[in-house]
Design an enzyme around this catalytic site. Structure first.
Site, PDB file in Angstrom:
ATOM      1  N   ASP A  86       1.213  -1.501   0.536  1.00 36.15           N
ATOM      2  CA  ASP A  86      -0.164   0.571  -0.090  1.00 36.15           C
ATOM      3  C   ASP A  86       0.565   1.162  -0.031  1.00 36.15           C
ATOM      4  O   ASP A  86       2.216   2.132   0.416  1.00 36.15           O
ATOM      5  CB  ASP A  86      -0.721   0.341   1.019  1.00 36.15           C
ATOM      6  N   ASP A 108       1.616   5.275  -5.002  1.00 28.38           N
ATOM      7  CA  ASP A 108       1.849   6.073  -4.837  1.00 28.38           C
ATOM      8  C   ASP A 108       2.677   7.570  -5.845  1.00 28.38           C
ATOM      9  O   ASP A 108       3.349   7.635  -4.331  1.00 28.38           O
ATOM     10  CB  ASP A 108       0.953   6.586  -3.649  1.00 28.38           C
ATOM     11  N   GLY A 185      -6.887   8.506   7.290  1.00 28.56           N
ATOM     12  CA  GLY A 185      -7.130   9.164   8.289  1.00 28.56           C
ATOM     13  C   GLY A 185      -8.470   8.976   9.405  1.00 28.56           C
ATOM     14  O   GLY A 185      -9.160   9.139   8.656  1.00 28.56           O
ATOM     15  N   GLY A 213      -9.086   5.726   1.847  1.00 29.66           N
ATOM     16  CA  GLY A 213      -9.374   6.362   3.175  1.00 29.66           C
ATOM     17  C   GLY A 213     -10.844   6.280   3.871  1.00 29.66           C
ATOM     18  O   GLY A 213     -12.046   7.217   3.920  1.00 29.66           O
TER      19      GLY A 213
END
Length: 285
Positions: A86, A108, A185, A213
């Site tokens: 991830d 990413d 988060g 998310g």
């Protein structure tokens, strides 16, 4: 590379697409957490994705140790289990994961300009596909923190559909993470998923679309996004919160006595309960 029974994320997501559901991609950082995730998936007969970012992988000792951990948790699994890296931000980390036995990697580079994001993502895809490994890329940026990536403000750039089409063509990725209003988060603002933007992306991108998310996002909004084509939803914070709060309650409970099971058992059960709840919701059960 370790020989395991772990499947590629691409194969797992094909099953999700056939069923019209999304798979949960659950962060893990220990054998106990991985075991709880796999057990929940087995009981509900739904494929699952075990995933870890660099922070979690380092806690388990490195890429090879993470593969060993996932293998031990999933070696007798009755459902397909994928192992996903991830939010890697470098080619080197993706390459290390591929060599260690991960079946899927995410690069990413969404914080970089388009051309740089495209170049590194394409490089990872070429390397991964030669090894039969799935690749997830990201276009658009999510609010919040994920490892070393920090994006501030609820109006952070969401994914442009036209740019998404070009990105997929340029890179050859297998899954696309998009920004449509979620955050990493715990939320500091009221989330509102941009379903209209998701529809426009799905019209031009014929790949599994990933929602990052997922923790804390209202489930009715997540399920609406799944009905409109989301096939993978990432969950981390909800598991951590459940385990942390349970741990505190456990050691503060009257008559508590220290033992491995008394100390860690309730937190593992709390993790499994969260995972089961999410899998059911993502499968629109």
């Amino acid at each position: 590379m370790k020989n395991t029974n772990l499947v590629t994320m691409k194969e797992a997501l094909k099953i999700a697409d056939q069923r019209g559901i999304a798979l949960g991609a659950f962060e893990f950082w220990s054998y106990e957490v991985a075991r709880a995730i796999v057990q929940a998936a087995q009981e509900l007969d739904v494929p699952v994705i075990l995933q870890g970012g660099k922070l979690e992988i380092d806690r388990m000792g490195g890429f090879e140790e993470t593969v060993e951990t996932a293998y031990m948790a999933a070696k007798n699994s009755t459902v397909p289990v994928a192992l996903h890296l991830d939010h890697a931000t470098t080619f080197e980390d993706c390459n290390a994961a591929i060599n260690a036995g991960f079946t899927s990697v995410m690069i990413d580079a969404s914080a970089l300009p388009y051309e740089e994001n495209m170049e590194i993502t394409r490089k990872v895809a070429r390397r991964a596909h030669a090894a039969g490994v799935t690749v997830e890329g990201e276009l658009g940026r999510l609010v919040g923190e994920e490892g070393d990536i920090i994006v501030k403000g609820p109006e952070a750039a969401q994914t442009d559909p036209g740019e998404a089409l070009q990105f997929v063509k340029d890179t050859g990725i297998d899954a696309l993470a998009v920004s449509i209003g979620t955050a990493h988060g715990q939320y500091t603002f009221e989330p509102k998923l941009n379903i209209e933007r998701l529809d426009r992306i799905k019209e031009v991108v014929d790949l599994p679309i990933v929602l990052h998310g997922g923790s804390g996002t209202p489930m009715n909004q997540v399920q609406e996004a799944i009905r409109h084509g989301i096939r993978k939803v990432n969950i981390c914070t909800d598991i951590q919160v459940a385990m942390g709060t349970t741990y505190i309650k456990t050691i503060q409970s009257e008559g508590f006595k220290y033992s491995c099971e008394n100390l860690w058992g309730p937190s593992e059960k709390a993790a499994k309960a969260v995972v089961m709840e999410k899998i059911k919701a993502f499968a629109l059960m």
